[in-house]
Design a protein around this motif. Structure first.
Motif, PDB file in Angstrom:
ATOM      1  N   CYS A  13      78.653 -35.268 -61.322  1.00 48.54           N
ATOM      2  CA  CYS A  13      78.273 -33.994 -61.945  1.00 48.54           C
ATOM      3  C   CYS A  13      77.322 -33.230 -61.025  1.00 48.54           C
ATOM      4  O   CYS A  13      76.360 -33.799 -60.519  1.00 48.54           O
ATOM      5  CB  CYS A  13      77.632 -34.231 -63.307  1.00 48.54           C
ATOM      6  N   CYS A  15      74.972 -31.401 -61.671  1.00 44.43           N
ATOM      7  CA  CYS A  15      73.596 -31.294 -62.183  1.00 44.43           C
ATOM      8  C   CYS A  15      72.694 -32.392 -61.649  1.00 44.43           C
ATOM      9  O   CYS A  15      71.489 -32.359 -61.861  1.00 44.43           O
ATOM     10  CB  CYS A  15      73.583 -31.297 -63.701  1.00 44.43           C
ATOM     11  N   SER A  17      72.857 -35.707 -62.366  1.00 35.46           N
ATOM     12  CA  SER A  17      72.599 -36.804 -63.308  1.00 35.46           C
ATOM     13  C   SER A  17      73.111 -38.144 -62.794  1.00 35.46           C
ATOM     14  O   SER A  17      72.767 -39.181 -63.335  1.00 35.46           O
ATOM     15  CB  SER A  17      73.296 -36.507 -64.634  1.00 35.46           C
ATOM     16  N   CYS A  24      79.512 -35.831 -68.454  1.00 42.21           N
ATOM     17  CA  CYS A  24      78.216 -35.147 -68.412  1.00 42.21           C
ATOM     18  C   CYS A  24      78.418 -33.710 -68.870  1.00 42.21           C
ATOM     19  O   CYS A  24      78.900 -33.474 -69.976  1.00 42.21           O
ATOM     20  CB  CYS A  24      77.634 -35.253 -66.998  1.00 42.21           C
ATOM     21  N   CYS A  25      78.105 -32.756 -68.036  1.00 39.25           N
ATOM     22  CA  CYS A  25      78.069 -31.348 -68.454  1.00 39.25           C
ATOM     23  C   CYS A  25      79.412 -30.788 -68.896  1.00 39.25           C
ATOM     24  O   CYS A  25      79.458 -29.836 -69.683  1.00 39.25           O
ATOM     25  CB  CYS A  25      77.517 -30.506 -67.315  1.00 39.25           C
ATOM     26  N   THR A  47      75.473 -26.449 -63.923  1.00 37.43           N
ATOM     27  CA  THR A  47      76.837 -26.875 -63.583  1.00 37.43           C
ATOM     28  C   THR A  47      77.842 -25.749 -63.853  1.00 37.43           C
ATOM     29  O   THR A  47      78.790 -25.564 -63.093  1.00 37.43           O
ATOM     30  CB  THR A  47      77.208 -28.141 -64.384  1.00 37.43           C
TER      31      THR A  47
HETATM   32 ZN   LIG Z   1      75.724 -32.828 -65.632  1.00 39.32          ZN
END
Ligand SMILES: [Zn+2]
Length: 138
Positions: A13, A15, A17, A24-25, A47
Protein backbone atom coordinates in the motif's frame (compact mmCIF):
# COMPACT_ATOMS: atom_id res chain seq x y z
CA UNK A 1 -15.86 5.98 -10.62
CA UNK A 2 -12.93 3.64 -9.89
CA UNK A 3 -9.36 4.94 -9.46
CA UNK A 4 -7.87 6.29 -12.69
CA UNK A 5 -4.59 4.45 -12.20
CA UNK A 6 -4.41 0.67 -12.67
CA UNK A 7 -4.58 -1.02 -9.30
CA UNK A 8 -2.82 -4.21 -8.21
CA UNK A 9 -4.23 -5.15 -4.79
CA UNK A 10 -1.20 -7.35 -4.00
CA UNK A 11 1.36 -4.52 -4.12
CA UNK A 12 2.43 -2.73 -0.96
CA UNK A 13 0.00 0.00 0.00
CA UNK A 14 1.39 3.44 -0.91
CA UNK A 15 0.40 4.75 2.55
CA UNK A 16 3.40 2.95 4.04
CA UNK A 17 1.47 0.56 6.28
CA UNK A 18 3.49 -2.40 4.88
CA UNK A 19 0.16 -4.16 4.17
CA UNK A 20 -0.95 -5.06 0.65
CA UNK A 21 -3.08 -2.38 -0.98
CA UNK A 22 -6.03 -4.79 -1.17
CA UNK A 23 -5.93 -5.30 2.60
CA UNK A 24 -5.39 -1.64 3.38
CA UNK A 25 -6.60 1.61 1.82
CA UNK A 26 -8.18 0.07 -1.27
CA UNK A 27 -11.14 -1.28 0.71
CA UNK A 28 -12.00 2.26 1.77
CA UNK A 29 -11.34 3.78 -1.64
CA UNK A 30 -13.57 1.19 -3.32
CA UNK A 31 -16.29 1.75 -0.74
CA UNK A 32 -16.16 -1.79 0.67
CA UNK A 33 -15.61 -0.47 4.17
CA UNK A 34 -15.46 2.84 6.01
CA UNK A 35 -12.11 3.98 7.33
CA UNK A 36 -12.49 3.28 11.07
CA UNK A 37 -10.21 6.04 12.34
CA UNK A 38 -9.01 9.50 11.35
CA UNK A 39 -5.56 8.05 10.67
CA UNK A 40 -7.01 5.36 8.40
CA UNK A 41 -8.90 8.02 6.47
CA UNK A 42 -5.78 10.18 6.23
CA UNK A 43 -3.77 7.25 4.90
CA UNK A 44 -6.48 6.29 2.42
CA UNK A 45 -6.69 9.87 1.15
CA UNK A 46 -2.94 9.84 0.51
CA UNK A 47 -3.29 6.54 -1.34
CA UNK A 48 -6.23 7.99 -3.27
CA UNK A 49 -3.92 10.75 -4.52
CA UNK A 50 -1.46 8.11 -5.69
CA UNK A 51 -4.22 6.20 -7.49
CA UNK A 52 -5.96 9.38 -8.70
CA UNK A 53 -9.18 8.18 -7.07
CA UNK A 54 -10.89 11.53 -7.44
CA UNK A 55 -14.38 10.51 -6.33
CA UNK A 56 -13.03 9.20 -3.05
CA UNK A 57 -11.06 12.38 -2.41
CA UNK A 58 -14.18 14.40 -3.15
CA UNK A 59 -16.46 12.28 -1.01
CA UNK A 60 -14.16 12.30 2.03
CA UNK A 61 -13.60 16.08 1.95
CA UNK A 62 -15.87 18.43 3.88
CA UNK A 63 -18.55 20.00 1.64
CA UNK A 64 -17.57 23.51 2.80
CA UNK A 65 -13.94 23.15 1.72
CA UNK A 66 -14.45 21.20 -1.48
CA UNK A 67 -16.90 23.83 -2.73
CA UNK A 68 -13.81 26.00 -3.41
CA UNK A 69 -12.32 23.25 -5.55
CA UNK A 70 -13.51 20.83 -8.23
CA UNK A 71 -12.99 17.22 -9.18
CA UNK A 72 -10.99 18.43 -12.18
CA UNK A 73 -8.68 20.41 -9.85
CA UNK A 74 -8.18 17.36 -7.67
CA UNK A 75 -7.47 15.13 -10.66
CA UNK A 76 -4.97 17.63 -12.09
CA UNK A 77 -3.15 17.99 -8.76
CA UNK A 78 -3.00 14.25 -8.07
CA UNK A 79 -1.82 13.50 -11.60
CA UNK A 80 0.81 16.25 -11.72
CA UNK A 81 2.54 15.05 -8.56
CA UNK A 82 4.76 12.04 -8.28
CA UNK A 83 3.84 10.67 -4.86
CA UNK A 84 6.89 9.39 -3.01
CA UNK A 85 5.78 8.63 0.52
CA UNK A 86 3.73 9.39 3.58
CA UNK A 87 4.98 9.71 7.12
CA UNK A 88 2.52 9.99 10.00
CA UNK A 89 4.01 12.14 12.77
CA UNK A 90 1.35 12.33 15.48
CA UNK A 91 -2.26 11.32 15.93
CA UNK A 92 -4.54 13.01 18.47
CA UNK A 93 -7.89 11.28 19.14
CA UNK A 94 -9.68 10.22 15.95
CA UNK A 95 -10.25 6.68 17.19
CA UNK A 96 -13.39 4.61 16.63
CA UNK A 97 -15.11 6.12 19.67
CA UNK A 98 -14.13 9.74 18.89
CA UNK A 99 -15.97 12.24 16.75
CA UNK A 100 -12.95 14.37 15.91
CA UNK A 101 -9.26 13.93 15.59
CA UNK A 102 -6.09 15.42 14.17
CA UNK A 103 -3.28 13.77 12.26
CA UNK A 104 0.08 15.39 11.60
CA UNK A 105 1.93 14.06 8.61
CA UNK A 106 4.54 14.71 5.97
CA UNK A 107 3.69 13.86 2.38
CA UNK A 108 6.66 13.66 0.06
CA UNK A 109 6.14 14.24 -3.62
CA UNK A 110 7.77 15.68 -6.70
CA UNK A 111 6.00 18.42 -8.57
CA UNK A 112 7.42 20.17 -11.64
CA UNK A 113 10.72 18.43 -10.96
CA UNK A 114 10.92 19.80 -7.41
CA UNK A 115 10.98 17.58 -4.36
CA UNK A 116 8.40 18.74 -1.82
CA UNK A 117 7.92 17.83 1.82
CA UNK A 118 4.43 18.97 2.71
CA UNK A 119 3.87 18.96 6.46
CA UNK A 120 0.37 19.44 7.74
CA UNK A 121 -1.84 18.89 10.77
CA UNK A 122 -5.23 17.88 9.45
CA UNK A 123 -8.53 18.00 11.28
CA UNK A 124 -10.95 15.12 10.75
CA UNK A 125 -14.55 14.78 11.86
CA UNK A 126 -16.80 11.74 11.91
CA UNK A 127 -20.15 11.96 10.10
CA UNK A 128 -22.92 9.45 9.51
CA UNK A 129 -21.05 8.48 6.32
CA UNK A 130 -17.71 8.04 8.06
CA UNK A 131 -14.66 10.22 8.68
CA UNK A 132 -14.21 13.41 6.69
CA UNK A 133 -11.20 15.61 6.09
CA UNK A 134 -12.29 19.02 7.36
CA UNK A 135 -9.32 21.32 7.09
CA UNK A 136 -5.70 21.81 7.98
CA UNK A 137 -5.06 23.47 11.30
CA UNK A 138 -3.25 26.79 11.47
ZN1 LIG B 1 -2.86 1.95 3.08
Amino acid sequence: MPPAKPVDPSTACPCGSKNPLGECCLNYIEGKALAPTAEALMRSRYTAHVLVAVDYLWQTWSPERRSKSSKADIAAWATNCEWLGLQILTVDAGKEKDNEGTVSFIAIFRQDGKLQHHQETSLFRKTAEGWRYIDHKE
